[in-house]
Scaffold this active site. Structure first.
Site, PDB file in Angstrom:
ATOM      1  N   GLY A 157      44.944  54.611  46.601  1.00 59.91           N
ATOM      2  CA  GLY A 157      43.746  53.621  46.119  1.00 59.91           C
ATOM      3  C   GLY A 157      44.432  52.384  46.524  1.00 59.91           C
ATOM      4  N   PHE A 198      41.277  46.809  44.788  1.00 60.28           N
ATOM      5  CA  PHE A 198      41.566  45.818  43.811  1.00 60.28           C
ATOM      6  C   PHE A 198      42.488  46.307  42.793  1.00 60.28           C
ATOM      7  CE2 PHE A 198      37.695  43.871  45.692  1.00 60.28           C
ATOM      8  CZ  PHE A 198      38.194  42.641  46.055  1.00 60.28           C
ATOM      9  N   LEU A 258      42.598  56.355  36.812  1.00 63.72           N
ATOM     10  CA  LEU A 258      41.667  55.271  36.671  1.00 63.72           C
ATOM     11  C   LEU A 258      40.292  55.353  36.925  1.00 63.72           C
ATOM     12  CD1 LEU A 258      42.390  52.429  35.359  1.00 63.72           C
ATOM     13  CD2 LEU A 258      41.972  51.878  37.679  1.00 63.72           C
ATOM     14  N   ARG A 266      40.615  44.267  25.453  1.00 57.42           N
ATOM     15  CA  ARG A 266      39.751  43.533  25.475  1.00 57.42           C
ATOM     16  C   ARG A 266      39.317  43.200  23.804  1.00 57.42           C
ATOM     17  NH1 ARG A 266      36.660  46.727  30.208  1.00 57.42           N
ATOM     18  NH2 ARG A 266      37.463  45.238  31.782  1.00 57.42           N
ATOM     19  N   HIS A 303      35.110  56.282  27.694  1.00 57.50           N
ATOM     20  CA  HIS A 303      35.291  54.694  28.433  1.00 57.50           C
ATOM     21  C   HIS A 303      33.754  54.639  28.618  1.00 57.50           C
ATOM     22  CE1 HIS A 303      36.954  51.255  30.139  1.00 57.50           C
ATOM     23  NE2 HIS A 303      36.665  51.486  31.409  1.00 57.50           N
TER      24      HIS A 303
HETATM   25  N1  LIG Z   1      39.284  53.476  33.632  1.00 52.85           N
HETATM   26  C1  LIG Z   1      39.322  52.193  33.884  1.00 52.85           C
HETATM   27  O1  LIG Z   1      39.481  51.415  32.811  1.00 52.85           O
HETATM   28  C2  LIG Z   1      38.766  51.490  34.985  1.00 52.85           C
HETATM   29  C3  LIG Z   1      38.161  52.160  36.160  1.00 52.85           C
HETATM   30  N2  LIG Z   1      38.084  51.437  37.281  1.00 52.85           N
HETATM   31  C4  LIG Z   1      37.509  52.581  38.480  1.00 52.85           C
HETATM   32  O2  LIG Z   1      38.863  52.514  39.393  1.00 52.85           O
HETATM   33  C5  LIG Z   1      38.089  52.690  40.703  1.00 52.85           C
HETATM   34  C6  LIG Z   1      38.623  51.786  41.814  1.00 52.85           C
HETATM   35  O3  LIG Z   1      38.456  50.469  41.551  1.00 52.85           O
HETATM   36  P1  LIG Z   1      38.699  49.405  42.536  1.00 52.85           P
HETATM   37  O4  LIG Z   1      40.189  49.225  42.861  1.00 52.85           O
HETATM   38  O5  LIG Z   1      38.005  48.023  42.041  1.00 52.85           O
HETATM   39  O6  LIG Z   1      37.973  49.889  43.836  1.00 52.85           O
HETATM   40  P2  LIG Z   1      38.151  49.316  45.367  1.00 52.85           P
HETATM   41  O7  LIG Z   1      36.899  49.562  46.082  1.00 52.85           O
HETATM   42  O8  LIG Z   1      38.603  47.916  45.404  1.00 52.85           O
HETATM   43  O9  LIG Z   1      39.334  50.442  45.925  1.00 52.85           O
HETATM   44  C7  LIG Z   1      39.290  51.698  45.832  1.00 52.85           C
HETATM   45  C8  LIG Z   1      39.930  52.019  47.052  1.00 52.85           C
HETATM   46  O10 LIG Z   1      39.906  53.454  46.998  1.00 52.85           O
HETATM   47  C9  LIG Z   1      40.148  54.151  48.332  1.00 52.85           C
HETATM   48  N3  LIG Z   1      39.849  55.400  48.579  1.00 52.85           N
HETATM   49  C10 LIG Z   1      38.556  55.944  48.694  1.00 52.85           C
HETATM   50  N4  LIG Z   1      38.787  57.348  48.810  1.00 52.85           N
HETATM   51  C11 LIG Z   1      39.902  57.374  48.814  1.00 52.85           C
HETATM   52  C12 LIG Z   1      40.700  58.779  49.327  1.00 52.85           C
HETATM   53  N5  LIG Z   1      40.093  59.874  49.369  1.00 52.85           N
HETATM   54  N6  LIG Z   1      42.269  58.529  49.389  1.00 52.85           N
HETATM   55  C13 LIG Z   1      42.698  57.380  48.898  1.00 52.85           C
HETATM   56  N7  LIG Z   1      42.064  56.396  48.855  1.00 52.85           N
HETATM   57  C14 LIG Z   1      40.711  56.524  48.586  1.00 52.85           C
HETATM   58  C15 LIG Z   1      38.954  52.967  48.726  1.00 52.85           C
HETATM   59  O11 LIG Z   1      39.391  53.091  50.375  1.00 52.85           O
HETATM   60  C16 LIG Z   1      39.561  51.691  48.506  1.00 52.85           C
HETATM   61  O12 LIG Z   1      40.594  51.045  49.005  1.00 52.85           O
HETATM   62  C17 LIG Z   1      36.673  52.649  40.458  1.00 52.85           C
HETATM   63  O13 LIG Z   1      36.169  53.849  40.137  1.00 52.85           O
HETATM   64  C18 LIG Z   1      36.496  51.998  39.020  1.00 52.85           C
HETATM   65  O14 LIG Z   1      35.156  52.181  38.525  1.00 52.85           O
HETATM   66  C19 LIG Z   1      38.014  50.170  37.265  1.00 52.85           C
HETATM   67  C20 LIG Z   1      38.721  49.437  36.252  1.00 52.85           C
HETATM   68  C21 LIG Z   1      38.822  50.065  35.077  1.00 52.85           C
HETATM   69  O1  LIG Z   2      33.296  48.551  34.100  1.00 54.02           O
HETATM   70  C1  LIG Z   2      33.719  49.185  35.253  1.00 54.02           C
HETATM   71  O2  LIG Z   2      33.019  49.858  35.940  1.00 54.02           O
HETATM   72  C2  LIG Z   2      35.088  49.096  35.348  1.00 54.02           C
HETATM   73  C3  LIG Z   2      35.929  49.659  33.924  1.00 54.02           C
HETATM   74  O3  LIG Z   2      35.732  50.810  33.699  1.00 54.02           O
HETATM   75  C4  LIG Z   2      36.255  48.416  33.015  1.00 54.02           C
HETATM   76  O4  LIG Z   2      36.429  47.539  33.495  1.00 54.02           O
HETATM   77  O5  LIG Z   2      36.221  48.701  31.859  1.00 54.02           O
END
Ligand SMILES: NC(=O)C1=CN([C@@H]2O[C@H](COP(=O)(O)OP(=O)(O)OC[C@H]3O[C@@H](n4cnc5c(N)ncnc54)[C@H](O)[C@@H]3O)[C@@H](O)[C@H]2O)C=CC1
Ligand SMILES: O=C([O-])CC(=O)C(=O)O
Length: 313
Positions: free
Chosen positions: A12, A15, A123, A156, A180
């Site tokens: 991925g 961002f 993540l 946070r 989470h």
């Molecule tokens: N656990 C946590 O604390 C957090 C979780 N997240 C989660 O992380 C995930 C990613 O967030 P962002 O990076 O902001 O999203 P984003 O949309 O900027 O990036 C996600 C990337 O995954 C890629 N992708 C989709 N399917 C794929 C596959 N089969 N193989 C490889 N790459 C693939 C997309 O093309 C995209 O570039 C989201 O589900 C978000 O909710 C985000 C922040 C905190």
């Molecule tokens: O809120 C969201 O969707 C992304 C995340 O898990 C976080 O920032 O804690």
């Protein structure tokens, strides 16, 4: 004999993934492979090359490559999975469940094949359920399948405590248990500033406000950004976990682990304090909880269970 650098794949390149790759390289934790879908191969290569071209300025020697080919990830020591969709204002993390379950499953099938000895950190949201999907798909020992939530939620929480008291974040200690989601459990009783319990320094009303803001901290950023979710603090959190593993630091870090009886939960992935070292999760710490703390954790566990129930793998 040449010293073998560690290899870290970030799946991925959006961002969170791109930010994580850059921080990993800046800290020289290993060579980094940034991997996204074939349709985004050129932008992924472009991001990786752009980061690499910062290396003479920033003074790091980690290599970074962009790819859509899992053969480039072969032999990775750590795989970080950020693939999937992010929520937008008005959505909950749970709304992402079935789209991201399909993505995490397909990613893990490739990880299993090309990186069978790796430690995997997930993540993608809803992350407790996605860690379960990864575990089921990978078939790795539970010590090598870890979800990220607690480092971020705790960061946070500690940020807000430091702001409240106008003290250095370095002196704030606390942690957050549970899933989470908005029912996560910041453990006030185990939180301190320079060793002083926060309950001696902050009023009950203000602590309650900090706890509430922590629980909804992800949503606060989603609403401000308008078209995506947090990435700087999530990436920093992933890097702290990767560093603990790569350097075998044996840090005590809250992480999503498979619970098999700990805290009274069986067969459930949820955030708990863990010992993170070279083997992954080397230990889970079980704390004594007051009745109201256990009740809050039960509510969070129920929320995680209800999401796992609707996951189709
Ligand atoms: N656990 C946590 O604390 C957090 C979780 N997240 C989660 O992380 C995930 C990613 O967030 P962002 O990076 O902001 O999203 P984003 O949309 O900027 O990036 C996600 C990337 O995954 C890629 N992708 C989709 N399917 C794929 C596959 N089969 N193989 C490889 N790459 C693939 C997309 O093309 C995209 O570039 C989201 O589900 C978000 O909710 C985000 C922040 C905190
Ligand atoms: O809120 C969201 O969707 C992304 C995340 O898990 C976080 O920032 O804690």
């Amino acid at each position: 004999m040449a010293i073998q650098r560690k290899k870290i794949t970030v799946v991925g390149a959006g961002f969170t993934g791109a930010t994580t790759a850059f921080l990993l390289a800046q800290k020289e934790l290993g060579d980094v492979v940034l991997l996204d879908i074939p349709q985004l191969e050129n932008p992924t290569k472009g991001k990786a090359l752009d980061m690499l071209e910062a290396s003479p300025v920033q003074g790091f020697d980690s290599n970074i490559v962009g790819t859509s080919n899992y053969e480039d990830a072969a032999g990775s020591d750590i795989v970080i999975i950020t693939a999937g969709i992010a929520r937008k204002p008005g959505m909950s993390r749970d709304d992402l469940v079935n789209t991201n379950a399909g993505i995490v499953k397909s990613v893990c099938e490739n990880v299993k094949k090309h990186c069978p000895d790796s430690i995997v950190i997930i993540l993608s949201n809803p992350v407790d359920a996605m860690t379960y999907v990864a575990y089921e798909t990978l078939g790795f020992p539970k010590s090598r399948v870890i979800g990220q939530s607690g480092v971020l939620d705790t960061a946070r929480y500690c940020t807000f405590i430091a702001q409240e008291l106008n003290v250095s974040v370095e002196d704030v200690r606390g942690f957050v248990l549970g899933g989470h989601g908005d029912d996560m459990v910041p453990l006030v009783r185990y939180s301190n500033v320079g060793g002083i319990p926060i309950e001696k320094l902050i009023s009950a009303e203000r602590i309650e406000a900090i706890v509430k803001r922590t629980r909804t901290g992800g949503g606060e950023i989603v609403n401000l950004l308008g078209n995506g979710s947090a990435y700087y603090a999530p990436a920093a959190s992933l890097v702290q976990m990767a560093e603990a593993i790569i350097k075998d630091k044996k840090r005590i870090i809250p992480a999503i682990a498979l619970l098999e009886g700990e805290y009274g939960y069986d067969n459930l992935f949820m955030g708990v304090p863990t010992l993170l070292g070279g083997e992954g999760i080397e230990k889970i710490f079980v704390l004594e909880l007051l009745d109201e703390e256990k009740a809050a954790l039960d509510k969070s566990a129920d929320a995680v269970r209800s999401v796992i129930k609707i996951v189709t793998i």
